[in-house]
Enzyme design. Structure first.
Site, PDB file in Angstrom:
ATOM      1  N   ALA A  27     -17.814 -35.217  48.310  1.00  0.00           N
ATOM      2  CA  ALA A  27     -17.051 -34.132  48.943  1.00  0.00           C
ATOM      3  C   ALA A  27     -16.983 -32.919  48.009  1.00  0.00           C
ATOM      4  CB  ALA A  27     -15.648 -34.609  49.303  1.00  0.00           C
ATOM      5  N   ARG A 128     -11.110 -32.954  34.074  1.00  0.00           N
ATOM      6  CA  ARG A 128     -10.057 -33.952  34.198  1.00  0.00           C
ATOM      7  C   ARG A 128      -9.586 -34.423  32.824  1.00  0.00           C
ATOM      8  NH1 ARG A 128      -8.874 -36.865  39.286  1.00  0.00           N
ATOM      9  NH2 ARG A 128      -6.969 -36.099  38.351  1.00  0.00           N
ATOM     10  N   GLU A 162      -9.501 -44.147  34.334  1.00  0.00           N
ATOM     11  CA  GLU A 162      -9.156 -43.302  35.482  1.00  0.00           C
ATOM     12  C   GLU A 162      -7.811 -43.676  36.093  1.00  0.00           C
ATOM     13  OE1 GLU A 162     -11.314 -40.659  36.877  1.00  0.00           O
ATOM     14  OE2 GLU A 162     -12.386 -40.841  34.987  1.00  0.00           O
ATOM     15  N   HIS A 230     -14.226 -43.841  42.519  1.00  0.00           N
ATOM     16  CA  HIS A 230     -13.069 -44.647  42.117  1.00  0.00           C
ATOM     17  C   HIS A 230     -12.985 -45.849  43.061  1.00  0.00           C
ATOM     18  CE1 HIS A 230     -11.042 -40.775  40.479  1.00  0.00           C
ATOM     19  NE2 HIS A 230     -11.459 -41.486  39.451  1.00  0.00           N
ATOM     20  N   CYS A 347      -5.184 -40.754  46.757  1.00  0.00           N
ATOM     21  CA  CYS A 347      -5.429 -40.038  45.488  1.00  0.00           C
ATOM     22  C   CYS A 347      -4.243 -39.174  45.115  1.00  0.00           C
ATOM     23  CB  CYS A 347      -6.625 -39.096  45.612  1.00  0.00           C
ATOM     24  SG  CYS A 347      -8.157 -39.884  46.040  1.00  0.00           S
TER      25      CYS A 347
END
Ligand code: SUG
Length: 416
Positions: A27, A128, A162, A230, A347
């Site tokens: 995405a 991130r 993560e 993820h 998320c």
């Protein structure tokens, strides 16, 4: 002490944009360069929080982090005009996806009976990797009481972590003892595997978890290659239920067996490839859902509205509801601005099992506070950001002032 699950949603920051920064996140790559709508994005997130509060659930939030990150720009010797992808990293609003803020082990699972939180180092992606120190500061403020919480440093950068996006907990009820499932990836595929097994193991040790109640399982490399960067893109757990795509794990039956050995009450709700292909599951984010226990005791699945528009996904949801399974409701929500960057309902939230009375009340939401936050967003958040605006001084000023105004109404100026 009344332990319950509290969802802490990330408030979408005023610099929300589509820079295509996340390799392996389909995405993010496919919306690269499009204009973004930060005001609409933040209001969509707040509407989801409202909808969950209306179900009778306790709702918390985490703040957007300071952007642009001038510290990172200095370290990389950047000005607003150089190296667009690096400048965009320093502007990213990616802290909205609080499932990546930390891994959380609730008090009943840990050796010292406190809830342990380890911020995720997020080292695989530059935009991130800049988050965790500011995230830690915020977690240390929200969960400041050392009688109930321990907030750690991130695990060393050699091992990608993560956070809760690669972690699941199974239990009879949130307030009871659980088993914790850590899902890691193996490098070598088309896209980076962001969660390293050694990071998961280090988090389990830091949190003082009983090794007999920890399970380590490998993500399916095919799922990573198809865009499941993820685990929470292809599986989600709540209480005794694991809701998963049939191709989520490297050894699907082995994963169920390993979980069942530690938690015999496991109930698997598996979606077969023939009903919903892995690609369609990743496109619609069926599994990036909030699987919630409602106050009446039944489970609801909060899914992105994209699921309702997919004939195969919606047919599967309807068939499931017509059956006798543990998930009794499916609730679509519109988080399209976040979805376009690869972030669905799951998320956008960090689950913390805690007694709300032990959490800093400034991070808990109610109707009046929601209205105050919505008013600031409506007034101060940019309506639209075009990719060419990233790096401009005028936009930097708008973004900084918007965040300051938010922290002001929430009396959280100490986190400026
Ligand atoms: O890390 N997207 C995030 C989405 C995180 C989703 N979180 C969970 N699955 N829990 C990521 O890839 C896109 C940013 C950009 O392209 O500008 C981004 O960072």
């Amino acid at each position: 002490m009344a332990l319950q699950e509290i969802n802490f949603d990330g408030i979408v920051g005023p610099s929300h944009n589509y820079a295509g920064l996340s390799l392996g996140n389909i995405a993010s790559a496919s919306h690269k360069g499009e204009p973004s709508y930060p005001r609409a994005a933040a209001l969509q997130g707040l509407a989801k929080m409202r909808s969950n509060m209306a179900l009778g659930l306790t709702q918390g939030f985490l703040l957007p982090l300071p952007r642009p990150n001038f510290g990172l720009m200095r370290e990389l010797v950047l000005d607003g005009a150089s190296e667009p992808a690096l400048v965009a990293a320093a502007w990213s609003a990616s802290s909205m996806w609080t499932a990546n803020a930390a891994t959380v082990s609730p008090a009943p699972d840990t050796a010292d009976g406190r809830c342990h939180l380890t911020p995720a180092n997020l080292v695989t992606m530059l935009h991130r990797g800049q988050e965790w120190r500011d995230t830690k500061r915020q977690l240390a403020t929200a969960f400041a009481d050392p009688r109930y919480f321990a907030v750690h440093d991130a695990v060393p950068a050699s091992f990608g972590d993560e956070g809760a996006a690669n972690h699941m907990r199974l239990c009879e009820s949130h307030s009871g003892t659980g088993i914790e499932v850590f899902v890691y990836g193996q490098q070598g595929g088309r896209f980076p595997a962001r969660q390293h097994q050694q990071a998961s193991r280090a988090v389990a040790r830091k949190h003082g978890l009983d090794p007999a109640r920890c399970v380590f399982i490998e993500q399916n490399p095919e799922a990573i290659a198809a865009g499941a960067f993820h685990n929470d893109v292809v599986a989600v757990a709540n209480e005794r239920v694991l809701f998963t795509h049939a191709r989520a794990f490297a050894d699907q039956q082995g994963a169920y067996q390993a979980i069942r050995a530690a938690f015999p009450a496991l109930e698997v709700v598996e979606v077969p490839e023939q009903a919903v292909s892995l690609e369609e599951a990743i496109r619609t984010y069926l599994f990036n859902a909030q699987l919630l226990t409602l106050p009446e005791g039944e489970m609801a699945l909060v899914v992105p509205s994209e699921c309702q528009e997919s004939p195969s996904v919606w047919a599967w949801c309807e068939a499931m509801l017509a059956g006798n399974g543990p998930i009794r409701k499916v609730i679509p929500v519109d988080v399209r601005q976040s979805m376009a960057n690869g972030g669905g309902p799951a998320c956008l939230r960090l689950r913390v099992v805690a007694d709300p009375a032990t959490v800093d009340p400034r991070f808990l939401l109610d109707e009046a506070k929601t209205q105050r936050v919505e008013a600031v967003v409506a007034e101060m958040w940019p309506e639209q950001i075009d990719p060419a605006d990233i790096g401009s001084e005028a936009l930097a000023k708008t973004v900084i002032e918007a965040r300051e105004a938010l922290l002001g109404v929430l009396a959280l100026d100490e986190l400026l």
